[in-house]
Design an enzyme around this catalytic site. Structure first.
Site, PDB file in Angstrom:
ATOM      1  N   ASP A 454       0.857  -1.170   0.000  1.00 44.24           N
ATOM      2  CA  ASP A 454       0.000   0.000   0.000  1.00 44.24           C
ATOM      3  C   ASP A 454       0.909   1.241   0.000  1.00 44.24           C
ATOM      4  OD1 ASP A 454      -2.325   1.584   0.306  1.00 44.24           O
ATOM      5  OD2 ASP A 454      -1.979   1.693   2.454  1.00 44.24           O
ATOM      6  N   LYS A 455       0.326   2.416  -0.263  1.00 38.66           N
ATOM      7  CA  LYS A 455       1.128   3.644  -0.253  1.00 38.66           C
ATOM      8  C   LYS A 455       0.927   4.438   1.034  1.00 38.66           C
ATOM      9  CE  LYS A 455      -0.022   7.585  -1.995  1.00 38.66           C
ATOM     10  NZ  LYS A 455       0.326   8.560  -0.950  1.00 38.66           N
ATOM     11  N   THR A 456      -0.298   4.957   1.221  1.00 38.53           N
ATOM     12  CA  THR A 456      -0.554   5.862   2.343  1.00 38.53           C
ATOM     13  C   THR A 456      -0.410   5.117   3.667  1.00 38.53           C
ATOM     14  OG1 THR A 456      -2.108   7.057   0.939  1.00 38.53           O
ATOM     15  CG2 THR A 456      -2.205   7.486   3.308  1.00 38.53           C
ATOM     16  N   PHE A 596     -12.400  22.378  -5.416  1.00 41.03           N
ATOM     17  CA  PHE A 596     -11.590  21.459  -6.224  1.00 41.03           C
ATOM     18  C   PHE A 596     -12.426  20.253  -6.653  1.00 41.03           C
ATOM     19  CE2 PHE A 596      -9.372  17.425  -5.995  1.00 41.03           C
ATOM     20  CZ  PHE A 596      -8.355  17.597  -6.905  1.00 41.03           C
ATOM     21  N   THR A 732      -2.631   1.048  -4.592  1.00 34.36           N
ATOM     22  CA  THR A 732      -3.113   2.148  -3.765  1.00 34.36           C
ATOM     23  C   THR A 732      -4.433   2.687  -4.296  1.00 34.36           C
ATOM     24  OG1 THR A 732      -2.579   4.376  -2.973  1.00 34.36           O
ATOM     25  CG2 THR A 732      -1.696   3.766  -5.113  1.00 34.36           C
ATOM     26  N   ASP A 892      -1.545  -1.002   5.979  1.00 36.12           N
ATOM     27  CA  ASP A 892      -1.817  -0.518   7.327  1.00 36.12           C
ATOM     28  C   ASP A 892      -3.288  -0.262   7.604  1.00 36.12           C
ATOM     29  OD1 ASP A 892      -1.961   1.726   5.587  1.00 36.12           O
ATOM     30  OD2 ASP A 892      -1.742   3.048   7.310  1.00 36.12           O
ATOM     31  N   ASN A 895      -8.581  -1.326   4.230  1.00 36.57           N
ATOM     32  CA  ASN A 895      -8.650  -1.522   2.786  1.00 36.57           C
ATOM     33  C   ASN A 895      -7.512  -2.393   2.261  1.00 36.57           C
ATOM     34  OD1 ASN A 895      -6.773   0.404   3.402  1.00 36.57           O
ATOM     35  ND2 ASN A 895      -7.286   1.784   1.732  1.00 36.57           N
TER      36      ASN A 895
END
Length: 1254
Positions: A454-456, A596, A732, A892, A895
């Site tokens: 995962d990334k985040t 945005f 991710t 972490d 998901n």
């Protein structure tokens, strides 16, 4: 992009997938798909031309009814489901979580049942039964019973300890307290006692115990802030809000007690982004969506208290549904070991059958003619041969040693403890040690080929830091004095002059602070004023401090930077925003907030200054801002150069600009804006067109550069693992630009790589599929055929693909099922040619998947972005299925649970707020950089130790057991044993187990530093080179050779001999003592030759095992114990009589020497002529250690430089809409009216955009 537009795109198969949309609508569980396909009618319900009901409108979508404050309602017969035979229970799950396997009553029977599912344990039980039969047994029953009881007992204790840990964890979660409305008042109940339909009260910092519909809260308009770290690892807050009707009428305890609504909603599912339902109350229906749902695992923040009703509990909650199936994980060595045990068992049957046939012939030819062999039994030769077969099955059973399994469990337990105790994997900052949550997969850590990360929160800390900026073409951020003199190393700026500064903020450029405080540089003042005004951040005053709540960490970092430079955002209302500019407080009128979204990639705010001026401030990605700049804008080239420099440092950039607007221009635009807001058709597109009108001819101020802070050591870890030939894929939910930027930051992507995107991949795969269709005979059924590579050339390649393209490429399941349903309903004929790019059959779909995996595996790096939890698990499954590779997943958040459970090894990042991933993982630690130590040190050592242990264990048991085989040629194949009974019982338990066990626990060819310095040492594990069938047969032939030596050298010595006292000790018992003594010396000295890492414990084990053998042998063969147990201990005085003869000691020495000499020679040749990488490193160990010491002394932190290629950095923004709609509607600011149930006068939007980052 709004959900409505996303759903529209999803339904139109002809359109290309949108890279910014996460395809959650396709993320179904297998249960849902199976249920839907089972319910499909085989034939149309009516004539072909008759109208049919909508396919998607199934009862499962609205089949979940919840009656508030009415527990008996959910136990009505209509809500019962059959669980077993005629036993029924409510379909609504309780809120208790159960992960344990046993209780007091079921532990012994269930554990024994599970243990006897192992073929080996059943085999030994069958042996025990055979040994009870007098006609068959050749060994006492206790020789099998004692080891079997020890094995079952040790395994049961281990299972009990593991299950007690699960009991404790379940108890801790289930016994958490929560206020539940019972009998008209709130009472404190345990989580496990909560049921569907209960009204609960949650307080600040409480975890949400179930999936709850928000009714009201202490905030205005029932606004509730939640932290979703447990779900997705992100710490920035999301907001939820209750319905207007519940907010106005359900504030008091009395009102909540009288609440009796009926909620009709979708069945439990795993979609984190979707919830639809209706609430019937007082004969009025109210629509429900995800904006009103608090999901289990979230944490209440910045909300004193809130009320809600439980919709889904326990196993039905979305977080539990996203967990995927728990899979039983086994290592490759386990699978190999089972096949080898089957091989040994077949070998055992063949040997026993051959010896039984030999006994039949021997008895026919010799036994019947020798009167002294008559035993009084009238049994023919065939029957005696049949009994001899079972007798040899018992005698030779030690070829499949029962102690093997308990030894393996002990070694694995020890390796797990070493991981837990490793201080170099301990994260002191959060007091988090590494934790091996399973004890069965350690050696698999030494065979990993693919890592899915995962990334985040895994690669990054999810912390944004304002690092640099460019104002009017001048860059700031490097260490500089107040006078502008550049420094090699500086100190952080002292912001003590600003009483509202954030103490955690650090900036190294003192000159920029001096410029701002001097108030002489107007662009610098305008720069930070823009940052303090143009945002959607919410502010909270807590203990005389300002606490910012941002929709994304990027926005929080920018507003915090402005705050420290003296432009402090203080408060906002629905139409004003107040800031402190250095020492002056000013309030600006907010005329419009242009939020945005993923298409615009920018946000703007139109403000009315105190002096009456109207100005638009805008910030966004450089790609969209530069297109809208005025021709008169200055510093475009210098700012572009700075942007490229920031991009090369992998910083996330934004451009800042402004535009002065006349009152007439604003009035005209405001009218168009109002018309777009009330448009009934395509409102979002109409708003975008109006935004375009005002966001033009902008004047550039400068650019910001934010660092998406990586965890410590991530680039170095990825580089080291790549040298070990481990491929890393990043999966991710983030946007493509962000994921690509992080890929460069952590050195997963490099400038010399050619990047392929989804459209390129789809084009190549479609071309390959077309070739296959044009020439079906050449390809059909040939899955393993080697095609030409997809990515020609020798350069490096990388693949970046989004979830939408992934579904398009892999023929996503739901679309296929939808067409299948339509086909069955008669709406579409069975296709005879490919349509809409869909597969003709399952074979074609499978070949497409194989092509994708092959193409991805040709790349050095793969990044899958905007993927759902289900897609993460599917990608891991594809690589496991088609590459037969050992995979590892690390994440972490909740998901990531699906891919953690799917991979061969699952690792959870602990120490964060979210612990769902850790609870589903096999191993847990706090930092990604610990992964290299886990794999290259612990994994490699575990693999080498286990391989060495198994090779030697098989060898020593073949050497031990096959002596009986040679003895059978001299005993009429009569199932007689070549050793004393107690020696057979204790050989694997006491005499030979400890040295090999310590090798399996402690051995290491090189130390941990050299393991990390030379990652190539990891390759033998990936190749499975140290334990395979070749090694097994080498151990088999080595054992045969040793058994030959052990039997025939003493046999030759005993053939014609005379003792010193004139006696001839050529009896069977003396022979058994000599062979046994030779065997003990050989196996203990052999393991000494194979030991690479000597400690005092190893020396003690080898010498101690030999001493224990002689001590026990003299005891059990003494006259004293024979007097007490004459039938059990029959070798009276054999040891003392045999071992006092010097020539028998010479025989033992000769046997040991001849057995070990070839081994010594072969090892010498291997290490000198054919050395492995490990041998070379071991040979030069001291040289390398000295080099490393010198390197550590000279080591300096290198300046980061990624190359000269100009590349746009990812825009530093949230991945979905911010808080603009919330602010504009005034829901977070207005005070609640005192009159309950009355209408509210102010504007309230029906469907505000969601600010949730999935």
């Amino acid at each position: 992009m709004s959900r409505r537009r996303a759903d529209t795109l999803d339904s139109q198969d002809s359109l290309e997938p949108d890279d910014d949309v996460m395809p959650y609508s396709d993320d179904e569980t297998d249960d849902e798909l199976d249920a839907s396909s089972e319910g499909e009618p085989a034939e149309p319900a009516g004539p072909p031309g008759a109208p049919q009901p909508p396919v998607e409108a199934r009862t499962s979508e609205v089949g979940w009814k919840v009656k508030v404050n009415d527990r008996p309602y959910h136990h009505l017969p209509e809500f019962q489901k059959k669980v077993f035979l005629c036993i029924k229970k409510s379909k609504y799950s309780g809120n208790g979580i159960k992960t344990y396997k046993y209780n007091v009553l079921t532990f012994i029977p269930l554990n024994l049942y599970e243990q006897f599912k192992r073929v080996a344990n059943l085999y030994f039980l069958a042996l025990l039964i055979l040994q009870i039969i007098p006609d068959i047994t050749t060994l006492p029953w206790y020789t099998t019973l004692i080891p079997l009881v020890i094995v079952l007992g040790v395994t049961a204790i281990k299972d009990l300890v593991d299950d007690l840990a699960r009991h404790r964890m379940d108890k801790e979660i289930n016994n958490r307290k929560c206020d539940v409305l019972q009998d008209g008042r709130f009472q404190e109940l345990r989580w496990m006692d909560i049921q569907v339909g209960d009204v609960v009260r949650l307080k600040k910092n409480d975890f949400v115990p179930a999936d709850i519909l928000l009714l009201s809260s202490s905030n205005p308009n029932s606004l509730c802030y939640v932290e979703t770290a447990e779900l997705d690892g992100e710490t920035n807050l999301k907001f939820k809000f209750g319905l207007r009707v519940t907010d106005e009428r359900l504030q008091e305890e009395r009102q909540l007690a009288q609440f009796d609504a009926l909620i009709d909603c979708e069945e439990p599912n795993n979609r984190l982004d979707k919830f639809t339902g209706t609430m019937l109350w007082d004969r009025e229906q109210h629509p429900l969506d995800l904006d009103s749902m608090l999901l289990r695992g979230c944490k209440i923040r910045n909300t004193d208290h809130c009320h809600g009703v439980v919709i889904f509990a326990g196993a039905d909650t979305k977080i539990m549904r996203n967990g995927g199936k728990t899979r039983f994980k086994r290592t490759r060595i386990d699978e190999l070991m089972n096949y080898m045990v089957y091989t040994i068992f077949m070998l055992l049957i063949l040997i026993a059958a051959g010896l039984a046939i030999g006994h039949s012939f021997w008895y026919e030819e010799i036994g019947t003619k020798a009167w002294y062999l008559y035993d009084g039994k009238d049994q023919d030769a065939s029957y005696r041969g049949f009994l001899s077969f079972w007798g040899y099955i018992i005698v030779l059973n030690t070829m499949v040693p029962i102690s093997l399994y308990v030894s393996v469990e002990v070694i694995r337990l020890g390796q797990s403890k070493f991981i837990n105790w490793d201080l170099q994997m301990y994260y002191a900052e959060k007091d988090t040690p590494a934790k091996a949550r399973t004890t069965t997969l350690n050696e698999q850590l030494g065979q990993i080929e693919y890592i899915f990360s995962d990334k985040t929160g895994t690669l990054t800390q999810n912390i944004m830091q304002f690092k640099k900026c460019n104002i009017s073409g001048i860059s700031y951020g490097n260490p500089t004095t107040a006078e502008g003199v550049a420094l090699d190393r500086g100190r952080p700026v002292d912001f003590s002059w600003n009483d509202l500064a954030d103490k955690k903020f650090q900036f190294m450029d003192h000159s920029l602070v001096a410029i701002v405080r001097s108030r002489k540089d107007k662009p610098a003042m305008e720069f930070f004023k823009l940052l303090s005004l143009c945002h959607t951040v919410m502010v909270e005053h807590k203990d005389d401090e300002l606490v910012y709540q941002a929709a994304s960490p990027d926005e929080g970092a920018l507003v915090t930077a402005a705050r420290n430079f003296g432009f402090v955002f203080l408060s906002r209302t629905q139409d004003t925003i107040t800031i402190r500019e250095l020492d002056q407080e000013k309030t600006y009128g907010m005329l419009a907030l242009l939020d945005f979204n993923s298409d615009r990639k920018r946000m703007s705010i139109i403000l009315k200054f105190p002096d009456g001026r109207i100005r638009l401030y805008c910030k966004g990605a450089d790609t969209v801002i530069y297109e809208r700049l005025s021709p008169n804008s200055q510093h475009k080239e210098t700012t572009q150069t700075a942007l490229d420099a920031f991009a090369n440092e992998t910083l996330r950039t934004l451009c800042l600009c402004y535009k002065d607007i006349s009152a007439e221009e604003y009035d005209t635009w405001a009218r168009n804006h109002k018309e777009a807001q009330v448009a009934m058709v395509d409102r979002d597109a109409a708003l975008d067109r109006v935004y375009e009108q005002i966001e033009s001819n902008l004047m550039l101020i400068g650019a910001t550069a934010i660092e998406d802070k990586l965890q410590d050591g991530v680039p170095e870890t990825i580089a080291t693992l790549a040298k070990a030939d481990i491929k890393i894929w990043v999966l991710t939910g983030d946007k493509k630009e962000t994921a690509e930027n992080i890929g460069y930051s952590c050195c997963l992507l490099t400038d010399d790589m050619t990047i392929h995107y989804g459209e390129d991949v789809n084009e190549k795969l479609t071309a390959r599929q077309g070739n296959r269709r044009n020439n079906p005979r050449a390809h059909y059924g040939q899955k393993k055929q080697k095609d030409e590579p997809f990515l020609a050339g020798t350069g490096k390649n990388a693949l970046i693909i989004t979830g939408g393209w992934l579904n398009e490429i892999l023929y996503e399941k739901k679309k296929k099922r939808r067409r299948l349903r339509l086909r069955r309903l008669g709406k579409r004929p069975q296709p005879t040619i490919p349509q809409d790019g869909q597969p003709m059959n399952d074979w074609e779909k499978e070949m497409r998947q194989i092509d994708f995996v092959n193409m991805a595996c040709e790349c050095e790096a793969v990044i899958c972005c905007r993927v759902t939890p289900k897609q993460k698990g599917n990608v891991v499954s594809l690589v496991k299925k088609y590459k037969k590779a050992v995979t590892l997943s690390i994440g972490d958040g909740a998901n990531d649970v699906n891919m953690i459970k799917t991979a061969d090894i699952g690792i959870g990042i602990s120490g964060q707020e979210g612990m769902q991933a850790v609870m589903s993982s096999d191993y847990a630690f706090a930092q990604f950089c610990y992964l290299q130590r886990l794999l290259l040190v612990h994994g490699r050592w575990s693999y080498i130790r286990m391989c060495k242990f198994l090779r030697f264990f098989f060898y020593k048991n073949f050497a031990f057991t096959l002596v009986h085989f040679w003895y059978s040629f001299f005993s009429g194949y009569s199932s007689q044993v070549g050793y004393e009974d107690w020696f057979i019982t204790l050989y694997n338990l006491c005499y030979s187990s400890l040295p090999v066990l310590l090798v399996g626990l402690l051995d290491q060819d090189v130390n941990d530093k050299l393991c990390l310095k030379f990652p190539k040492l990891y390759l033998p594990g990936q190749q499975g080179a140290l334990f395979n069938f070749r090694n097994f047969f080498i151990s088999l032939f080595h054992g045969i050779f040793t058994s030959l030596i052990i039997f025939f050298i003493p046999y030759g010595a005993f053939l014609q001999t005379m003792g010193q006292d004139g006696e001839a000790p050529s009896d069977y018992q003396s022979f058994a003592v000599v062979t046994a003594s030779s065997l003990i010396f050989i196996v203990n000295l052999q393991i000494s030759l194979d030991t690479s890492y000597w400690t005092f414990v190893n020396c003690f084990a080898v010498l101690g095992s030999i001493a224990i053998y002689f001590g026990i042998t003299f005891d059990v063969q003494s006259a004293g114990i024979h007097v007490i147990f004459p039938s059990i201990f029959t070798f009276t005085g054999a040891a003392s009589n045999a071992l006092r003869q010097p020539y028998l000691w010479l025989t033992i020495i000769l046997t040991v020497g001849i057995s070990l000499l070839p081994v010594i020679c072969i090892q010498f040749l291997h290490k000198t002529i054919w050395p492995s990488v490990g041998d070379k490193v071991q040979k030069n160990r001291k040289k390398y250690e000295m080099e490393m010491e010198e390197e550590e002394k000279k080591k300096k932190p290198p300046a980061f430089q990624r190359g000269q290629r100009s590349r746009r950095s990812a825009y530093a923004f949230s991945h979905s809409s911010g808080y603009a709609d919330l602010i504009a509607s005034g829901r977070s600011i207005r005070r609640r009216p005192t009159a309950q149930g009355g209408p509210q006068d102010s504007i309230r939007e029906a469907n505000p955009r969601q600010a949730e980052n999935i």
